[in-house]
Scaffold this motif. Structure first.
Motif, PDB file in Angstrom:
ATOM      1  N   ILE A  63       0.849  -1.208   0.000  1.00  0.00           N
ATOM      2  CA  ILE A  63       0.000   0.000   0.000  1.00  0.00           C
ATOM      3  C   ILE A  63       0.878   1.251   0.000  1.00  0.00           C
ATOM      4  N   LYS A  67       1.513   4.246  -3.048  1.00  0.00           N
ATOM      5  CA  LYS A  67       1.467   5.705  -2.847  1.00  0.00           C
ATOM      6  C   LYS A  67       2.745   6.383  -3.338  1.00  0.00           C
ATOM      7  N   ASN A  83      -8.234   4.755  -3.121  1.00  0.00           N
ATOM      8  CA  ASN A  83      -8.321   3.428  -2.532  1.00  0.00           C
ATOM      9  C   ASN A  83      -7.058   2.653  -2.878  1.00  0.00           C
ATOM     10  N   CYS A  84      -6.621   1.807  -1.955  1.00  0.00           N
ATOM     11  CA  CYS A  84      -5.548   0.877  -2.267  1.00  0.00           C
ATOM     12  C   CYS A  84      -5.666  -0.319  -1.343  1.00  0.00           C
TER      13      CYS A  84
ATOM     14  N   HIS F   6     -10.100   0.792   8.886  1.00  0.00           N
ATOM     15  CA  HIS F   6      -8.847   0.477   8.189  1.00  0.00           C
ATOM     16  C   HIS F   6      -8.595  -1.032   8.074  1.00  0.00           C
ATOM     17  N   MET F  15      -6.421   0.865   2.804  1.00  0.00           N
ATOM     18  CA  MET F  15      -6.700   2.281   2.711  1.00  0.00           C
ATOM     19  C   MET F  15      -8.198   2.396   2.439  1.00  0.00           C
ATOM     20  N   ALA F  70       1.167  11.469   4.473  1.00  0.00           N
ATOM     21  CA  ALA F  70       0.787  10.224   3.795  1.00  0.00           C
ATOM     22  C   ALA F  70       1.964   9.285   3.566  1.00  0.00           C
ATOM     23  N   LEU F  75      -1.823   4.118   6.200  1.00  0.00           N
ATOM     24  CA  LEU F  75      -3.100   3.985   5.499  1.00  0.00           C
ATOM     25  C   LEU F  75      -3.739   5.327   5.192  1.00  0.00           C
ATOM     26  N   CYS F  76      -3.017   6.414   5.383  1.00  0.00           N
ATOM     27  CA  CYS F  76      -3.544   7.737   5.030  1.00  0.00           C
ATOM     28  C   CYS F  76      -3.495   7.954   3.515  1.00  0.00           C
ATOM     29  N   HIS F  77      -4.482   8.686   3.041  1.00  0.00           N
ATOM     30  CA  HIS F  77      -4.498   9.106   1.638  1.00  0.00           C
ATOM     31  C   HIS F  77      -3.538  10.278   1.426  1.00  0.00           C
TER      32      HIS F  77
END
Lengths: 162, 162, 162, 162, 162, 162
Positions: A63, A67, A83-84, F6, F15, F70, F75-77
């Motif tokens: 994940i 990003k 989303n991931c 989460h 995420m 992030a 798990l943050c966008h």
């Protein structure tokens, strides 16, 4: 005839200009497999259930890797993913672990590369965590499973196409 | 019996403590292959010779990716590489491109993961640059070729070991 | 005849292999100047003394930029700097601000690029903070002032050499 | 009277609040030049044509540097660029190489800093790749060429304005 | 009298020059606590045992955060850690979770900041994962527990010292 | 009953998928305090006024830390902030410094974590800059002050709620 989108006519590399594209929903999923020894396979399976969680660490790494895609792949756009997700299936007949990474965004460009980078990072992390047991592991069959959205529309991987 | 080095007895993940290891020369090389369509293969080969340099971009991405290894793989140490090189060979019989990434350091821990991350990033970059032509490309056979240095000594990948 | 060190014979880019070099003390300093309007010059000078500290922000950005050098310049090695300092002098006759960045390490490769990246980032930060007043600022004369250590020894910039 | 936008009344630095601005198309281009020795100039020109591609590496570095702008310049917003392109022109009369970086986004803030950071990173990369031949290179004349979009509208650099 | 080490006499910030210091073993540990609601406490405890592993995710984030310390804290040196470990203890009487991060290196400067950044990142990650249940969580009592090595020698935190 | 957002039903971390949420204005502020010795307190206060600007450095670090949220919190966008501000108040009765970080965006997910990461990074930076004087500093009471926007609406921290 098909052409590169990442090169100009004189051959110089560019980030593709997407500013005129609308913001639309786009999704992608990618997969890949790591082939391990029976010993590693048992350790991943049993430690996951009981103690050391190889796949939990690899999931997070996948994940976070997705990003970071635009930092790794030179001509990719920065895409704020909506989303991931990374999932694993294990096959004890072949001692292999298969990862799937699913990504989405609402934006001007697709998220296939994010899904592929997520899968690759997850599998590399499994390699890292198990390499003290076996250095002969092999990562294979990384490819897009499916993508949707954007001008090129819906795509489903066909195994036979090669 | 072999055990995970990245987990403590209670199953929690750790970065392996290497502070007592001496600084010694360590080297590794890793490989991987991307299978492309005949059309993509021709475009990579011809544009490289003439104009758009897919492999030049992928080479840079691989080197920069190897430097980012410790940011991507959660339990890897930060290793100041003394060398990083990415080379490609193309096989027109199979329409495939094989990358090899070679890394070295003088330090307390090996550089296999840097080599593997370099190869993966290079192959993902090829995927990115060619995906407008063909989404069915497959990355396969990513593994260590050879590593040297450190307590575990010299290792050469044996294809038949699986 | 002089040759590129960042390319192999076949023209492919590499990170130079430094693993056989000893760890020795290396230092470098680089400079650069930003030419601003009289209005911006007065604002930087007066706000620095009183309130808004443009140069304080730029100094931090320069130090942090120098630490990021290996992420920015593709073939640079990761170098743990032992020192980084950014200083400014202002010249009210020419409405210009000159930055100097000094770096050092004990390692196998020099720190000129770290000093140059530090200076550039500091000057770009001044640009950013003042651009609402004047977009016509110009950054000029970025070069190495001096470097020491390593096989190539001591170097002092000679203005007349071009 | 013009004022800093990156400071509050008490002098503390802030990221400018742009949340009320509409998402609109914004574009910018910036330029800069590196002055090299005749020997370096010939090597860049000839190796580019034949083997080692200094400008190809610098172009990639510039694009990736532009994407990193918000990590480098403390008070810049994270801007997902919709386009980034770096081009070079070489002048054999003056042994100089000029870079231009063009950026765009659809967003709430401009992309001048991304263009300037792209140009700077590209020129620093040329310096890095050629410094074994000549340490006396000088980077000069980094400035905005043109920008469009946003409240401040269209701006074209006027050489005589200083 | 004690003085800042991160400022020069004129008040400008610097990275402390450590190039004359020997490479020696240095270690540090830091701690911090997050106070949660009974509901969150039960969810963390039970999900950890059974399904969702909040503390496993936070542990990874802490280790990766410690590795990023020099990117976050402006005047910190880049330190290749030889070890990083994050552990948690839970106290059901107070509904609190305490993290301890232990770091080490063989280098010229200490690793206290790495330990503190590791603890902070781990606790922030717990906050993130539980905030949908309770936004009133409080992180408290982040401090060094112990450090060793370097000129300042051994330090043990004394609760009464304030 | 409240649940983790989460984790999926099988306990694996994800995420959260936000692609169906509208882009709306969201804001948050977070706070935290560092308890220092009288000597450090005086040095921060006096050097800030006169020479070394601890809080100026910490403010920048906080803003840059918020932008890196992030990368730190798994798990943050990725959220392009439209605003980020860090302020400090000092209390000489208790020798403590309190930071507040305010963030906003127009997006699909909130910015509480950005505010918390900004506050934490600012306080850690104060620790770093003063630790040569006193290693017994304690960071405490990091929490959300207020947040607005999004499905969960307006939230104000209530001190008594624990």
């Amino acid at each position: 005839m098909a052409e590169f989108t990442h090169f100009k006519k004189d051959g110089s590399a560019v980030m593709v200009d997407v500013h005129e594209k609308p913001d639309t929903y786009r999704a992608a999923s990618a997969t890949g497999t790591i082939q391990v020894s029976p010993e590693v396979f048992a350790a991943v399976r049993d430690h996951t259930a009981k103690k050391g969680d190889v796949l939990g660490v690899a999931r997070l790494a996948g994940i976070m890797g997705a990003k970071k895609n635009a930092e790794l792949i030179p001509l990719c756009h920065i895409v704020p993913l909506t989303n991931c997700e990374v999932t694993f299936t294990t096959d004890e007949n072949t001692n292999s672990i298969t990862a799937v990474c699913t990504t989405s965004c609402v934006g001007k460009t697709g998220v296939e590369m994010e899904a592929l980078t997520g899968v690759s990072t997850a599998l590399l992390t499994i390699y890292d965590m198990c390499k003290a047991m076996d250095r002969g592991m092999v990562i294979r069959d990384i490819h897009i499973l499916e993508k949707d959205g954007g001008k090129s529309g819906h795509y489903i991987y066909q195994k036979e196409e090669k």
